[in-house]
Design an enzyme around this catalytic site. Structure first.
Site, PDB file in Angstrom:
ATOM      1  N   ASN A  11       0.887  -1.137  -0.024  1.00 55.51           N
ATOM      2  CA  ASN A  11      -0.018   0.062  -0.233  1.00 55.51           C
ATOM      3  C   ASN A  11       0.923   1.434  -0.082  1.00 55.51           C
ATOM      4  OD1 ASN A  11      -1.787   1.927   0.300  1.00 55.51           O
ATOM      5  ND2 ASN A  11      -2.389   1.330   2.527  1.00 55.51           N
ATOM      6  N   TRP A  12       0.864   1.867  -1.136  1.00 56.47           N
ATOM      7  CA  TRP A  12       1.962   3.188  -1.316  1.00 56.47           C
ATOM      8  C   TRP A  12       1.284   4.378  -0.674  1.00 56.47           C
ATOM      9  CZ3 TRP A  12       3.346   2.178  -7.120  1.00 56.47           C
ATOM     10  CH2 TRP A  12       4.177   0.978  -7.217  1.00 56.47           C
ATOM     11  N   LYS A  13       0.015   4.185  -0.217  1.00 57.02           N
ATOM     12  CA  LYS A  13      -0.686   5.253   0.345  1.00 57.02           C
ATOM     13  C   LYS A  13      -0.535   6.492  -0.743  1.00 57.02           C
ATOM     14  CE  LYS A  13       0.121   3.454   4.784  1.00 57.02           C
ATOM     15  NZ  LYS A  13      -0.036   3.588   6.322  1.00 57.02           N
ATOM     16  N   HIS A  96      -9.705   0.922   5.229  1.00 56.97           N
ATOM     17  CA  HIS A  96      -8.436   1.155   5.562  1.00 56.97           C
ATOM     18  C   HIS A  96      -8.515   2.139   6.809  1.00 56.97           C
ATOM     19  CE1 HIS A  96      -4.131   2.360   6.120  1.00 56.97           C
ATOM     20  NE2 HIS A  96      -3.964   1.104   5.579  1.00 56.97           N
ATOM     21  N   GLU A 168      -5.844  -5.156  10.893  1.00 49.66           N
ATOM     22  CA  GLU A 168      -4.413  -4.101  11.042  1.00 49.66           C
ATOM     23  C   GLU A 168      -5.012  -3.308  12.327  1.00 49.66           C
ATOM     24  OE1 GLU A 168      -2.631  -2.823   7.282  1.00 49.66           O
ATOM     25  OE2 GLU A 168      -4.533  -1.900   7.202  1.00 49.66           O
ATOM     26  N   SER A 219       3.172  -2.092  10.268  1.00 44.27           N
ATOM     27  CA  SER A 219       4.609  -1.956  10.450  1.00 44.27           C
ATOM     28  C   SER A 219       5.563  -3.325  10.107  1.00 44.27           C
ATOM     29  CB  SER A 219       5.002  -1.421  11.913  1.00 44.27           C
ATOM     30  OG  SER A 219       4.379  -0.331  12.129  1.00 44.27           O
ATOM     31  N   GLY A 240       2.843  -1.160   4.352  1.00 44.38           N
ATOM     32  CA  GLY A 240       2.613   0.075   4.055  1.00 44.38           C
ATOM     33  C   GLY A 240       4.138   0.471   3.952  1.00 44.38           C
TER      34      GLY A 240
HETATM   35  C1  PEP Z   1      -1.041  -0.070   5.616  1.00 41.63           C
HETATM   36  O1  PEP Z   1      -0.731   0.914   4.983  1.00 41.63           O
HETATM   37  O2  PEP Z   1      -2.021  -0.870   5.655  1.00 41.63           O
HETATM   38  C2  PEP Z   1       0.040  -0.476   6.879  1.00 41.63           C
HETATM   39  C3  PEP Z   1       0.033  -1.368   7.403  1.00 41.63           C
HETATM   40  O3  PEP Z   1       1.065   0.402   6.919  1.00 41.63           O
HETATM   41  P1  PEP Z   1       2.527   0.308   7.578  1.00 41.63           P
HETATM   42  O4  PEP Z   1       3.032  -1.054   7.211  1.00 41.63           O
HETATM   43  O5  PEP Z   1       3.385   1.308   7.142  1.00 41.63           O
HETATM   44  O6  PEP Z   1       2.304   0.237   9.151  1.00 41.63           O
END
Ligand code: PEP
Length: 261
Positions: A11-13, A96, A168, A219, A240
């Site tokens: 997920n590149w946000k 999300h 999550e 993370s 992410g």
């Molecule tokens: C996400 O974007 O859903 C996510 C889990 O981000 P990160 O890995 O940065 O915590």
């Protein structure tokens, strides 16, 4: 379980413009071996989806949209529908935590989006998870039950086949630059996954609970891949920050493949 197909989602946000996303895909394509036991799904900015959909080798990567509006068409200025995304993406993130908490998406929005994705032939990845406060108050299971009830209310058991759940914990998702990543213990994730399958069983029956795919996100880095994929009932990872570097993301994909050997 070894041998089961694993799902690894990047997920590149709100990062990388069209050009950068295209260069990233080019680089990742050169690194990632084409492996049928790991489905790699990339979720770039909506703006880059069209370009990437023409560039991507569909046997190597699938594409996901990070967000969309649940109506199929009409006077909704600025929105993109699942109908418009048909043929461009194969998956869609829905609910999300950043959508729920920053943009105040409700369970009603989430269930409408799950249904809209399915009616347009796109697999929804329904994201659920408790906040830090809910976690410390011992409300994790109740939150997961509520979000599953709310998010899956508009679909039939046949349609559930299309749905992927991503657990999550909101407190474990890196808020971006500067925030300290949090490591969630595998035993806590295992408890949450059991609760998720229990509730799916309650809503749709035991065989649906056994077959639904459940991912973990929060993370994840190359060094935590094995411990999370070792958890009973975990079918993949939603990544992410660590997916923004092609070399690091390839490490994660390679570790998921090694787990399946
Ligand atoms: C996400 O974007 O859903 C996510 C889990 O981000 P990160 O890995 O940065 O915590």
């Amino acid at each position: 379980m070894a041998g089961d197909k694993k799902f690894i989602i990047g997920n590149w946000k709100m990062n990388l413009n069209i050009h950068e996303a295209s260069l990233y895909l080019h680089k990742l394509s050169g690194l990632v071996k084409n492996r049928r036991d790991v489905e790699v799904i990339l979720a770039p900015t909506t703006l880059a989806l069209q370009t990437l959909s023409l560039q991507v080798n569909p046997r190597q990567f699938k594409l996901a949209v990070q967000n969309f509006y649940w109506r199929d068409q009409g006077p909704y200025t600025g929105e993109v529908s699942a109908t418009q995304l048909r043929g461009v993406v194969q998956y869609a993130l829905v609910g999300h935590s950043e959508r729920r908490h920053i943009f105040h998406e409700t369970d009603k929005d989430v269930r409408n989006k799950v249904a809209a994705a399915i009616r347009n032939g796109i697999r929804p990845i329904l994201c659920i998870g408790e906040t830090a406060w809910e976690h410390s108050s011992g409300e994790t299971q109740d939150v997961l039950y509520d979000q599953l009830n709310g998010g899956l209310a508009n679909i039939t058991s046949d349609e559930l086949d299309q749905v992927i759940i991503a657990y999550e914990p909101v407190w474990a998702i890196s808020a971006g630059q500067g925030s300290e990543p949090v490591d969630v213990s595998p035993s806590e994730v295992a408890e949450a996954v059991k609760a998720i399958r229990r509730q799916i069983s309650h809503l749709f029956g035991k065989s649906a609970a056994d077959s639904i795919k459940v991912l973990y996100g929060g993370s994840v880095t190359p060094s935590s891949v094995a411990e999370y994929l070792n958890i009973d009932g975990i079918n993949g990872l939603l990544v992410g920050a660590a997916s923004l570097n092609a070399i690091t993301f390839n490490e994660i994909i390679k570790k998921a493949h090694d787990k399946n050997r």
